[in-house]
Design an enzyme around this catalytic site. Structure first.
Site, PDB file in Angstrom:
ATOM      1  N   ASP A  87       9.713 -15.784  59.444  1.00 28.81           N
ATOM      2  CA  ASP A  87      10.485 -14.929  58.541  1.00 28.81           C
ATOM      3  C   ASP A  87      11.349 -13.922  59.309  1.00 28.81           C
ATOM      4  O   ASP A  87      11.272 -13.824  60.535  1.00 28.81           O
ATOM      5  CB  ASP A  87       9.510 -14.228  57.579  1.00 28.81           C
ATOM      6  CG  ASP A  87      10.097 -13.992  56.201  1.00 28.81           C
ATOM      7  OD1 ASP A  87      11.331 -13.960  56.066  1.00 28.81           O
ATOM      8  OD2 ASP A  87       9.309 -13.813  55.254  1.00 28.81           O
TER       9      ASP A  87
ATOM     10  N   GLU B  41      15.331 -17.269  57.302  1.00 29.91           N
ATOM     11  CA  GLU B  41      16.243 -16.175  57.637  1.00 29.91           C
ATOM     12  C   GLU B  41      17.155 -15.849  56.458  1.00 29.91           C
ATOM     13  O   GLU B  41      18.039 -14.995  56.565  1.00 29.91           O
ATOM     14  CB  GLU B  41      16.980 -16.596  58.923  1.00 29.91           C
ATOM     15  CG  GLU B  41      17.979 -15.677  59.520  1.00 29.91           C
ATOM     16  CD  GLU B  41      19.362 -15.943  58.987  1.00 29.91           C
ATOM     17  OE1 GLU B  41      20.290 -15.260  59.408  1.00 29.91           O
ATOM     18  OE2 GLU B  41      19.537 -16.830  58.109  1.00 29.91           O
ATOM     19  N   TRP B  42      16.889 -16.540  55.329  1.00 28.68           N
ATOM     20  CA  TRP B  42      17.528 -16.300  54.026  1.00 28.68           C
ATOM     21  C   TRP B  42      19.038 -16.605  54.015  1.00 28.68           C
ATOM     22  O   TRP B  42      19.750 -16.171  53.107  1.00 28.68           O
ATOM     23  CB  TRP B  42      17.299 -14.859  53.543  1.00 28.68           C
ATOM     24  CG  TRP B  42      15.938 -14.314  53.815  1.00 28.68           C
ATOM     25  CD1 TRP B  42      14.753 -14.965  53.623  1.00 28.68           C
ATOM     26  CD2 TRP B  42      15.598 -13.020  54.350  1.00 28.68           C
ATOM     27  NE1 TRP B  42      13.693 -14.162  53.994  1.00 28.68           N
ATOM     28  CE2 TRP B  42      14.191 -12.960  54.451  1.00 28.68           C
ATOM     29  CE3 TRP B  42      16.349 -11.906  54.736  1.00 28.68           C
ATOM     30  CZ2 TRP B  42      13.523 -11.833  54.927  1.00 28.68           C
ATOM     31  CZ3 TRP B  42      15.685 -10.794  55.220  1.00 28.68           C
ATOM     32  CH2 TRP B  42      14.291 -10.764  55.307  1.00 28.68           C
TER      33      TRP B  42
ATOM     34  N   ASP C 214      14.931 -15.163  48.108  1.00 27.66           N
ATOM     35  CA  ASP C 214      13.706 -15.714  47.513  1.00 27.66           C
ATOM     36  C   ASP C 214      13.923 -16.216  46.086  1.00 27.66           C
ATOM     37  O   ASP C 214      14.617 -15.591  45.291  1.00 27.66           O
ATOM     38  CB  ASP C 214      12.613 -14.633  47.480  1.00 27.66           C
ATOM     39  CG  ASP C 214      12.072 -14.355  48.862  1.00 27.66           C
ATOM     40  OD1 ASP C 214      12.626 -14.875  49.846  1.00 27.66           O
ATOM     41  OD2 ASP C 214      11.083 -13.605  48.956  1.00 27.66           O
TER      42      ASP C 214
HETATM   43  C1  GLA Z   1       9.968 -13.286  52.392  1.00 27.19           C
HETATM   44  C2  GLA Z   1      10.168 -14.796  52.321  1.00 27.19           C
HETATM   45  C3  GLA Z   1       9.254 -15.362  51.249  1.00 27.19           C
HETATM   46  C4  GLA Z   1       7.807 -15.023  51.568  1.00 27.19           C
HETATM   47  C5  GLA Z   1       7.645 -13.535  51.727  1.00 27.19           C
HETATM   48  C6  GLA Z   1       6.275 -13.160  52.276  1.00 27.19           C
HETATM   49  O1  GLA Z   1      10.383 -12.630  51.240  1.00 27.19           O
HETATM   50  O2  GLA Z   1      11.510 -15.109  52.038  1.00 27.19           O
HETATM   51  O3  GLA Z   1       9.426 -16.766  51.141  1.00 27.19           O
HETATM   52  O4  GLA Z   1       7.446 -15.692  52.753  1.00 27.19           O
HETATM   53  O5  GLA Z   1       8.600 -12.992  52.637  1.00 27.19           O
HETATM   54  O6  GLA Z   1       6.123 -11.785  52.448  1.00 27.19           O
END
Ligand code: GLA
Length: 405
Positions: A150, A183-184, A205
């Site tokens: 993450d 890494e979104w 997310d």
């Molecule tokens: C981030 C990730 C999620 C999850 C949370 C856990 O938000 O994008 O997929 O893993 O952290 O804290």
């Protein structure tokens, strides 16, 4: 300090940097499939839950259907010991991680863990910053097969450097470990991570809402509705392929208040986008209707097709989206998706659908083909020609495999 770790570290440092500058190959010929604890359980995980989930994955036919990774997300961590080695949370996992890995392996599955590039994870557990090689070594000793990594608390880290460092550390263990970057999409990993990771998140997310987040959550942090993730991920299709996949986040099928139509559409679109299929629901309580979505092998085969071409949304007409995905052997997946809020009837003129996909150079031409309805097994395959009247309830899909066979 553990002797083998010193040997591994020495080998890693002595060899030229480039020698380890690659991920483990051969692990991601098709998008990964499994289950992850986060969407349903957050940090409330423990070894009883994980073992019960493993048992269910076998019993319900999910492992047979291809879901082989069982992944612990945030919250499994304990403290580091005086030498800096990460420990499991002893209350949640009293038998330790090695014992859990042994259990999961004995069921024919693989075990995944989660960590973070920063000093802390998103849920403020121990991150891997400064401990990358040590953590990778520990995971390998435990028998871990998958790492989700993450991007919280990343401060000034260079994203490519940070992700490559862990990629090298995993590779240096000699154990094949699937590497999932989380890494979104912040730094466009699709442009630079194909040699570093097996998949990268393209989005923030997911949240179990279809197209909007209810206003009661205004002003609070929350994830994205499913449709927003589709719109971000679809245009990135050129970057995905065998060994390196776009990841629009884990599935919410069976979670929240998604309707069965929405569950089906969500699952189908993930398959059309060759996305990782990581279940995120409680397998011990799910309904048979949800299970039947998750184990539809014909639909899973669209996701797992060996050609590995992410599908495209060709057009949208009157709230109906037309999705296509070229498959191995000349077949195509074709999905009509009713994104609108009303039920719809489409008069589909098969002959008008001929087009060439610029990315693959392949032409969709249904002439002489049959259309197999993958969500309605009772429907007979029909000739893919003429005009067909198709009813599609709101937020539902009709999915065909179009084949000359
Ligand atoms: C981030 C990730 C999620 C999850 C949370 C856990 O938000 O994008 O997929 O893993 O952290 O804290």
């Amino acid at each position: 300090m553990k002797k083998t770790f010193i040997a591994a570290l020495a080998a890693a440092l002595l060899l030229p940097f480039g020698a380890f500058a690659q991920k483990a190959e051969g692990l991601a010929a098709t998008p990964q499939m499994g289950w992850n604890s986060w969407n349903k359980f957050g940090v409330n995980i423990n070894e009883d839950l994980i073992k019960a989930t493993a048992d269910k994955m076998v019993e319900l036919g999910l492992v047979d259907a291809g879901y082989i990774y069982l992944n612990l997300d945030d919250g499994w961590h304990g403290e580091r010991d005086e030498q800096g080695f990460i420990q499991v949370n002893p209350e949640k996992f009293p038998s330790g991680m090695k014992a859990l890995a042994d259990y999961v392996h004995s069921k024919g599955m693989k075990l995944g863990l989660y960590s973070d590039v920063g000093p802390k994870t998103c849920a403020m557990c121990e991150g891997s910053l400064g401990h990358e090689y040590q953590d990778a070594y520990t995971y390998a000793q435990w028998g871990i097969d998958y790492l989700k990594y993450d991007w919280c608390h990343n401060t000034d880290l260079n994203p490519k450097g940070a992700y490559k460092l862990m990629s090298n550390a995993l590779k240096a263990t000699g154990r094949p470990i699937f590497y999932s970057m989380c890494e979104w999409g912040t730094n466009k990993p699709w442009e630079w991570a194909a040699d570093i990771a097996h998949s990268w998140r393209t989005t923030g997310d997911i949240w179990p809402y279809f197209d909007t987040i209810p206003s009661e959550f205004d002003g609070q942090w929350h994830g994205e509705p499913i449709m927003s993730l589709v719109d971000i991920n679809e245009p990135l299709r050129a970057y995905a392929g065998p060994g390196h996949w776009n990841d629009p986040d884990m599935l919410e099928v069976g979670n929240g208040s998604l309707t069965m139509a929405e569950n089906r559409a969500h699952f189908t679109l993930w398959c059309m986008m060759a996305a990782p299929l990581l279940l995120g629901n409680d397998l011990t309580t799910m309904s048979d209707e949800v299970l039947q979505i998750l184990i539809n092998k014909d639909v899973i085969a669209i996701d797992q097709d060996p050609l590995g071409i992410q599908g495209l949304r060709l057009k949208s007409e009157n709230g109906i989206e037309y999705w296509f995905k070229p498959l191995q052997g000349g077949d195509w997946a074709f999905c009509l998706f009713n994104r609108g809020a009303e039920d719809a009837v489409v008069n589909l003129d098969w002959n008008s659908l001929v087009f060439t996909d610029e990315l693959s150079g392949l032409t969709f031409n249904p002439a002489g083909c049959k259309a197999y309805n993958l969500w309605n097994k009772k429907a007979k395959a029909r000739k893919a020609k003429g005009v067909q009247k198709i009813s599609i309830p709101t937020h539902d899909v009709v999915l065909y495999r179009v084949s000359s066979k």
